[in-house]
Structures are given as structure tokens and as C-alpha cells.
Design a protein around this motif. Structure first.
Motif: not given
Length: 344
Positions: A56-70
Motif C-alpha cells: 500500500p505505501f509504494e502504491a500510494t507513492r507511485v500513484g501520487a507521482a502519477m497524479v502530480a504529473r497529470n
């Protein structure tokens, strides 16, 4: 933050409604008038969801980076021309992280953004509640009659004359029969149909009747709410009639596109084999192969559509006072006669 939340009832106060869910979620259904600005693409949401089950932690980090780029991409393109006074309403699935992230950044920029409380899930609950309650608010006049008699044409003529009309087949993108699929226009999802139906119902006034065609509980793959079916069963009814020749002419116009793909047309007819037998099917398909359009539709009216209507008539025919109308002439004049009779 609670001061960044807005209720569904407040949505009309905003300049724009922003759906930040994936394009696939948006395509299935969305709030009327919303635009799609996804903070995760279809593929990215799958990646994050799969990773979340493992870490879950890694998914949140990866997801946050994707959200920021979008988010950055949307700010540089889609929202680049919005004025500083812009008031957007933002939502995701449940009013959680995706819409929260975009709302927070918009407010930091200086826009007056709010997050929809409950998100799409809350909106969907409201739609279902409205489907239960809204149909009973109105007085209906149902257009009944055999296939091809011109009910849809009369409904559109009534609309042109200023009547309130509920075009269920238009909302469903389907004519309701075996051959009723629209060419190059797939049916909406059930959720999108429900949304469109609620929007149509809420656009009516209770002071005048709503005209609607008689329908079975299903139009193509879509289901009508039981509350609407109950309301239509107790409505006044107009029986629309037309000569056999007129009905054949209407069907030749409405279903002309079927002859562009005769193999598909033949396959649809084949689905009637169990009901009518191989001999009838062979005769219909021979007419199709010979290009005998009028003869084929006359055979289908006499042998399939009319018997089917007689069998289903107690279920789809509204009760109440009826009048006979033959719409072979000027449909606008017929519509004016109907309005004079039922508009009061």
C-alpha cells in the motif's frame, strides 16, 4: 477539509463540474455537463490498484507521482485559460484522494474550487432515489399501437408543437424491437441511461402532461424503472393506427440501414427461428436476399410484430380512455388535435 466540500444540491452554483476519474469511469456515467480531467489514466489506475494489494505505501507513492504529473498537464492545457474567479466543482468516485488532490491544488492557485461531498457514488444514490420518486410526480399520456404505426413520429411532432415528451427510445438509442439497434450508435450503459432519464424527468413541469410511447420493461439491453412502468400503466392512452401500407413504408425508412449489412440482418432474423419455425425464416431470408424490402417488412408485420404485440398488449398498454388516430397525413396537425384533447 470540510470547508472545501459542497453538496450535490449546490452544484448549480459552480462554473464547471470536473470529473477526475478515469476515462473508462467517465464513459460509463458522469454528472450531466461534467468534463473529464482524469488524474489517473485507465492503465495507471490498474497499476496502482494491483500494486496496492502488494504494498500500500509504494502504491500510494507511485500513484501520487502519477497524479502530480497529470495535474500538471491539465493545468498547462485544459485549465490554462480559466480566469482567477473560476469556481469549479470537483469529484471522483467517493470524494476521496483523487478529487481532494485536484481541489487542493486549484485552491492553492487561487481558484475557488470545492470537492463534491460523497463523489460520484453519492450522486448515483441520488439518481436511484429519483428514479423511485420522480415518475409519480407527472401525468402521462401514452402512445400505444402496433409496430410501424408512427408512434415515434407522432411523439416528435408533439414535441415540435411544444408538448412535454419523454423519448425513452431516444434516451436508450434503441427502437425496442429485435431490429431496433441504432446504426453506429451503441446503447449507453444502464447508469448513463438512468442519469439521462432522471435529467429528462426533472426537466418537466407538473402542470402539463408528459407524452411517452408505450414500452416494455426493457429497451434493448436497458431496463426501465418499475416506478415509471407503474405510472404508465395507470395513464391515459392514445391508440395510434395506420394502414398496413403506411406501416410498411415507415419500416422501410426506419430500418433501411439493415440492408447495408444483409448478413447481419439475416442473423437477427435467425433468432426468430424457435418462435416461428424454419419455414418462415427461410421465406423471410429469401425476401431479404432478393432485396424485396416492402414484402419482407409486410411479412414481419403480419407474422411476427402484430402477433407479438397482441401477446404483450396487456403488459405494455396503459389503461384509461383511448382514442384512435391515423397519422398518415400531416403529423403536426394530428399532434395539435392530441394537444387540444389532452393538454388541459
Amino acid at each position: 477539509m470540510k470547508d472545501q466540500l459542497a453538496t450535490l444540491a449546490e452544484r448549480s452554483r459552480f462554473d464547471e463540474i470536473i470529473d477526475v476519474r478515469t476515462p473508462a469511469e467517465f464513459a460509463e456515467d458522469h454528472l450531466p455537463g461534467a468534463i473529464n480531467a482524469p488524474v489517473l489514466s485507465n492503465a495507471e489506475r490498474v497499476i496502482v490498484g494491483t500494486l496496492y494489494k502488494q504494498n500500500p505505501f509504494e502504491a500510494t507513492r507511485v500513484g501520487a507521482a502519477m497524479v502530480a504529473r497529470n495535474l500538471a498537464q491539465h493545468l498547462d492545457t485544459l485549465f490554462a485559460d480559466r480566469p482567477h474567479t473560476w469556481r469549479p466543482l470537483v469529484y471522483c468516485w467517493r470524494g476521496g484522494k483523487r478529487s481532494g488532490a485536484m481541489t487542493a491544488w486549484m485552491n492553492l492557485i487561487g481558484w475557488r474550487a470545492r470537492q463534491l461531498e460523497g463523489g460520484y457514488k453519492g450522486y448515483r444514490r441520488w439518481v436511484l432515489d429519483e428514479l423511485d420518486a420522480a415518475p409519480a410526480r407527472y401525468r402521462y399520456v401514452v402512445l400505444a399501437g402496433n409496430t410501424g404505426c408512427g408512434k415515434t413520429r407522432l411523439l416528435h411532432a408533439l414535441g415540435a408543437e411544444g408538448a412535454q415528451v419523454l423519448d425513452l427510445e431516444g434516451l436508450a438509442r434503441h427502437r425496442g424491437s429485435l431490429l431496433g439497434a441504432w446504426p453506429d450508435a451503441p446503447q449507453p450503459s444502464q447508469k448513463a441511461f438512468d442519469t439521462a432519464l432522471v435529467a429528462a424527468l426533472n426537466g418537466f413541469t407538473t402542470e402539463r402532461p408528459v407524452f411517452v410511447e408505450a414500452e416494455s420493461k426493457r429497451i434493448g439491453l436497458l431496463h426501465l424503472p418499475e416506478s415509471l412502468m407503474q405510472a404508465l400503466r395507470s395513464a391515459a392512452a392514445i391508440t395510434v393506427s395506420a394502414s398496413l401500407a403506411q406501416r410498411v413504408a415507415y419500416l422501410c425508412q426506419d430500418y433501411a440501414h439493415l440492408f447495408d449489412a444483409p448478413a447481419d440482418f439475416a442473423a437477427k432474423l435467425a433468432r426468430l427461428t424457435e418462435l416461428h419455425g424454419k419455414e418462415a425464416l427461410a421465406r423471410w431470408q429469401a425476401l431479404l436476399a432478393a432485396g424485396e424490402r416492402a414484402a419482407l417488412f409486410e411479412a414481419l408485420i403480419v407474422e411476427h410484430y402484430d402477433p407479438a404485440y397482441r401477446r404483450s398488449r396487456p403488459q405494455i398498454r396503459a389503461s384509461g380512455e383511448t382514442i384512435q388516430i391515423a397519422p398518415a397525413g400531416d403529423l403536426n396537425e394530428v399532434a395539435r388535435q392530441v394537444l387540444a384533447r389532452f393538454a388541459a
